[in-house]
Design an enzyme around this catalytic site. Structure first.
Site, PDB file in Angstrom:
ATOM      1  N   ASP A   1       0.838  -1.204   0.000  1.00  0.00           N
ATOM      2  CA  ASP A   1       0.000   0.000   0.000  1.00  0.00           C
ATOM      3  C   ASP A   1       0.871   1.251   0.000  1.00  0.00           C
ATOM      4  OD1 ASP A   1      -2.404  -1.401  -0.055  1.00  0.00           O
ATOM      5  OD2 ASP A   1      -2.354  -1.708   2.106  1.00  0.00           O
TER       6      ASP A   1
ATOM      7  N   LYS B   1       0.594  -8.011  -2.661  1.00  0.00           N
ATOM      8  CA  LYS B   1      -0.716  -7.550  -3.136  1.00  0.00           C
ATOM      9  C   LYS B   1      -0.576  -6.146  -3.716  1.00  0.00           C
ATOM     10  CE  LYS B   1      -4.155  -6.167  -0.169  1.00  0.00           C
ATOM     11  NZ  LYS B   1      -4.756  -4.917  -0.663  1.00  0.00           N
TER      12      LYS B   1
ATOM     13  N   ASP C   1      -5.435  -6.877  -6.447  1.00  0.00           N
ATOM     14  CA  ASP C   1      -6.622  -6.594  -5.621  1.00  0.00           C
ATOM     15  C   ASP C   1      -7.405  -5.432  -6.232  1.00  0.00           C
ATOM     16  OD1 ASP C   1      -8.411  -6.299  -3.523  1.00  0.00           O
ATOM     17  OD2 ASP C   1      -6.963  -5.345  -2.186  1.00  0.00           O
ATOM     18  N   LEU C   2      -8.107  -5.709  -7.339  1.00  0.00           N
ATOM     19  CA  LEU C   2      -8.846  -4.636  -8.021  1.00  0.00           C
ATOM     20  C   LEU C   2     -10.350  -4.739  -7.797  1.00  0.00           C
ATOM     21  CD1 LEU C   2      -6.836  -4.317 -11.375  1.00  0.00           C
ATOM     22  CD2 LEU C   2      -6.530  -3.072  -9.230  1.00  0.00           C
ATOM     23  N   LYS C   3     -10.794  -5.787  -7.138  1.00  0.00           N
ATOM     24  CA  LYS C   3     -12.207  -5.950  -6.743  1.00  0.00           C
ATOM     25  C   LYS C   3     -13.158  -5.554  -7.875  1.00  0.00           C
ATOM     26  CE  LYS C   3     -11.344  -4.973  -1.826  1.00  0.00           C
ATOM     27  NZ  LYS C   3      -9.986  -4.387  -1.863  1.00  0.00           N
ATOM     28  N   PHE C   4     -13.119  -6.307  -8.977  1.00  0.00           N
ATOM     29  CA  PHE C   4     -13.977  -5.975 -10.115  1.00  0.00           C
ATOM     30  C   PHE C   4     -15.452  -6.119  -9.753  1.00  0.00           C
ATOM     31  CE2 PHE C   4     -10.181  -7.720 -12.562  1.00  0.00           C
ATOM     32  CZ  PHE C   4      -9.674  -6.468 -12.844  1.00  0.00           C
TER      33      PHE C   4
ATOM     34  N   ASP D   1     -18.976  -5.230 -12.070  1.00  0.00           N
ATOM     35  CA  ASP D   1     -19.569  -4.619 -13.271  1.00  0.00           C
ATOM     36  C   ASP D   1     -20.477  -5.675 -13.889  1.00  0.00           C
ATOM     37  OD1 ASP D   1     -19.907  -2.998 -15.656  1.00  0.00           O
ATOM     38  OD2 ASP D   1     -17.997  -2.046 -15.177  1.00  0.00           O
TER      39      ASP D   1
ATOM     40  N   PRO E   1     -21.533  -8.881 -16.141  1.00  0.00           N
ATOM     41  CA  PRO E   1     -20.749 -10.116 -16.277  1.00  0.00           C
ATOM     42  C   PRO E   1     -19.710 -10.077 -17.398  1.00  0.00           C
ATOM     43  CG  PRO E   1     -23.046 -10.650 -15.856  1.00  0.00           C
ATOM     44  CD  PRO E   1     -22.979  -9.154 -16.007  1.00  0.00           C
ATOM     45  N   ASN E   2     -20.098  -9.588 -18.568  1.00  0.00           N
ATOM     46  CA  ASN E   2     -19.186  -9.595 -19.709  1.00  0.00           C
ATOM     47  C   ASN E   2     -17.928  -8.763 -19.422  1.00  0.00           C
ATOM     48  OD1 ASN E   2     -18.705 -10.216 -22.554  1.00  0.00           O
ATOM     49  ND2 ASN E   2     -18.924  -8.005 -22.839  1.00  0.00           N
ATOM     50  N   THR E   3     -18.132  -7.596 -18.812  1.00  0.00           N
ATOM     51  CA  THR E   3     -17.000  -6.700 -18.538  1.00  0.00           C
ATOM     52  C   THR E   3     -16.071  -7.295 -17.479  1.00  0.00           C
ATOM     53  OG1 THR E   3     -18.419  -4.840 -19.076  1.00  0.00           O
ATOM     54  CG2 THR E   3     -16.444  -4.339 -17.803  1.00  0.00           C
TER      55      THR E   3
ATOM     56  N   THR F   1     -15.679  -4.548   4.781  1.00  0.00           N
ATOM     57  CA  THR F   1     -15.720  -4.425   6.244  1.00  0.00           C
ATOM     58  C   THR F   1     -15.962  -2.983   6.678  1.00  0.00           C
ATOM     59  OG1 THR F   1     -13.330  -4.431   6.108  1.00  0.00           O
ATOM     60  CG2 THR F   1     -14.366  -6.450   6.898  1.00  0.00           C
TER      61      THR F   1
ATOM     62  N   ARG G   1      -2.356  -8.848  13.097  1.00  0.00           N
ATOM     63  CA  ARG G   1      -1.381  -8.146  13.927  1.00  0.00           C
ATOM     64  C   ARG G   1      -0.779  -9.120  14.937  1.00  0.00           C
ATOM     65  NH1 ARG G   1      -2.304  -5.049  10.500  1.00  0.00           N
ATOM     66  NH2 ARG G   1      -2.747  -2.811  10.595  1.00  0.00           N
TER      67      ARG G   1
ATOM     68  N   GLN H   1      -7.368  -0.662  12.000  1.00  0.00           N
ATOM     69  CA  GLN H   1      -8.137  -1.906  11.925  1.00  0.00           C
ATOM     70  C   GLN H   1      -8.930  -2.082  13.216  1.00  0.00           C
ATOM     71  OE1 GLN H   1      -8.538  -3.673   9.346  1.00  0.00           O
ATOM     72  NE2 GLN H   1      -6.679  -3.922   8.134  1.00  0.00           N
TER      73      GLN H   1
ATOM     74  N   ARG I   1       0.878  -2.844   7.082  1.00  0.00           N
ATOM     75  CA  ARG I   1       1.739  -1.959   7.872  1.00  0.00           C
ATOM     76  C   ARG I   1       2.691  -2.620   8.864  1.00  0.00           C
ATOM     77  NH1 ARG I   1      -3.366   1.779   8.706  1.00  0.00           N
ATOM     78  NH2 ARG I   1      -4.226  -0.314   8.416  1.00  0.00           N
TER      79      ARG I   1
HETATM   80  O1  C5P Z   1      -1.783  -2.395   6.911  1.00  0.00           O
HETATM   81  P1  C5P Z   1      -2.787  -3.484   7.099  1.00  0.00           P
HETATM   82  O2  C5P Z   1      -2.187  -4.809   7.551  1.00  0.00           O
HETATM   83  O3  C5P Z   1      -3.954  -3.063   7.948  1.00  0.00           O
HETATM   84  O4  C5P Z   1      -3.315  -3.742   5.605  1.00  0.00           O
HETATM   85  C1  C5P Z   1      -4.336  -4.648   5.305  1.00  0.00           C
HETATM   86  C2  C5P Z   1      -4.565  -4.706   3.820  1.00  0.00           C
HETATM   87  O5  C5P Z   1      -5.732  -5.515   3.617  1.00  0.00           O
HETATM   88  C3  C5P Z   1      -4.872  -3.365   3.169  1.00  0.00           C
HETATM   89  O6  C5P Z   1      -4.367  -3.427   1.822  1.00  0.00           O
HETATM   90  C4  C5P Z   1      -6.375  -3.297   3.163  1.00  0.00           C
HETATM   91  O7  C5P Z   1      -6.880  -2.512   2.134  1.00  0.00           O
HETATM   92  C5  C5P Z   1      -6.726  -4.767   2.955  1.00  0.00           C
HETATM   93  N1  C5P Z   1      -8.065  -5.145   3.433  1.00  0.00           N
HETATM   94  C6  C5P Z   1      -8.500  -4.957   4.733  1.00  0.00           C
HETATM   95  N2  C5P Z   1      -9.753  -5.329   5.114  1.00  0.00           N
HETATM   96  C7  C5P Z   1     -10.573  -5.884   4.229  1.00  0.00           C
HETATM   97  C8  C5P Z   1     -10.170  -6.107   2.919  1.00  0.00           C
HETATM   98  C9  C5P Z   1      -8.880  -5.717   2.541  1.00  0.00           C
HETATM   99  O8  C5P Z   1      -7.732  -4.487   5.558  1.00  0.00           O
HETATM  100  N3  C5P Z   1     -11.771  -6.269   4.619  1.00  0.00           N
END
Ligand code: C5P
Length: 231
Positions: free
Chosen positions: A11, A33, A60-63, A65, A67-69, A117, A178, A187, A208
């Site tokens: 990130d 990622k 991680d682009l979470k498409f 749209d 179905p075809n796209t 989330t 963590r 988080q 992080r």
């Molecule tokens: O820095 P950290 O460990 O919190 O990063 C978690 C990664 O997981 C980030 O890229 C965040 O966008 C992703 N993520 C998340 N919770 C989700 C889905 C993805 O923290 N529900």
């Protein structure tokens, strides 16, 4: 390590910083990622450079749209050679099925995000959903499985429940990880690597605690040691 369990979330807003950072890691110990910000900035170039460093990429682009796209986008991601790509389960079964069919015979794994989330119960009500977040996430995970996808992203805390209903062969990819001494950052619901593994997670997305560490490789090794003790 044949199948590293850790996916390091790159990130960063600057692709060069992301690349220099990745070069400090060990591709035998983790995957990486790449998300919307970096991909929007530099796209496939960065993916190619990371793959040259030996990394498997979770794009991680979470498409989400029609179905075809989405099917075409998944196919394009797979042509880049990425290891994993994702879509929103809320795109519905036709979209999920089209995405899966687009990757038929390809090595790229396809997973879905159930519910973001960041959506609280109030947000769901505002959107017209009457179910609880918990039961919607489970319903969407089961829909994802019925459509033949490989797995879902979920919190490590809900992984145990999802593992029970999906069985052993469904991938659970869990962020919010963590170690006991790490900062929670923003988080809300976190789990240690050991908890995530015990709850049935296959892959742990960690950002992080590794990207902001003064010694990223050491932090990565420490997380891997915690995982090894738990499996
Ligand atoms: O820095 P950290 O460990 O919190 O990063 C978690 C990664 O997981 C980030 O890229 C965040 O966008 C992703 N993520 C998340 N919770 C989700 C889905 C993805 O923290 N529900």
């Amino acid at each position: 390590m044949n199948d590293p369990r850790i996916i390091v979330a790159l990130d960063f807003s600057d692709p060069d910083v992301a690349l220099n950072f990745a070069a400090q890691l060990d591709s035998a110990l983790c995957r990486v990622k790449v998300g919307k910000e970096l991909f929007t900035l530099v796209g496939p170039q960065l993916v190619e450079k990371l793959m040259k460093l030996g990394f498997d990429i979770f794009l991680d682009l979470k498409f989400h749209d029609i179905p075809n796209t989405v099917a075409a986008a998944c196919h394009a991601a797979s042509s880049l050679g990425v290891w994993m790509v994702n879509v929103h389960a809320l795109g519905g079964s036709k979209m999920l099925t089209a995405a899966r069919q687009a990757l038929e015979g390809k090595k790229t794994r396809l997973i879905a995000v159930t519910l973001l989330t960041s959506l609280a119960q109030d947000d769901l009500t505002e959107l017209g959903f009457i179910d609880t977040a918990e039961s919607m996430a489970q319903r969407l995970a089961l829909l994802t499985q019925r459509c033949g996808l490989d797995g879902v992203v979920c919190s490590a805390l809900e992984a145990a429940r999802l593992r029970k209903v999906t069985g052993a062969d469904f991938l659970l990819v869990t962020p919010g990880i963590r170690s006991v001494d790490d900062s929670k950052d923003d988080q809300a619901r976190i789990a240690t690597p050991a908890m995530a593994i015990h709850n049935g997670a296959n892959y742990l997305v960690i950002g992080r605690p590794i990207t902001r560490s003064s010694d990223p490789l050491k932090a990565l090794q420490r997380f891997n040691d915690e995982i090894m003790l738990a499996v």
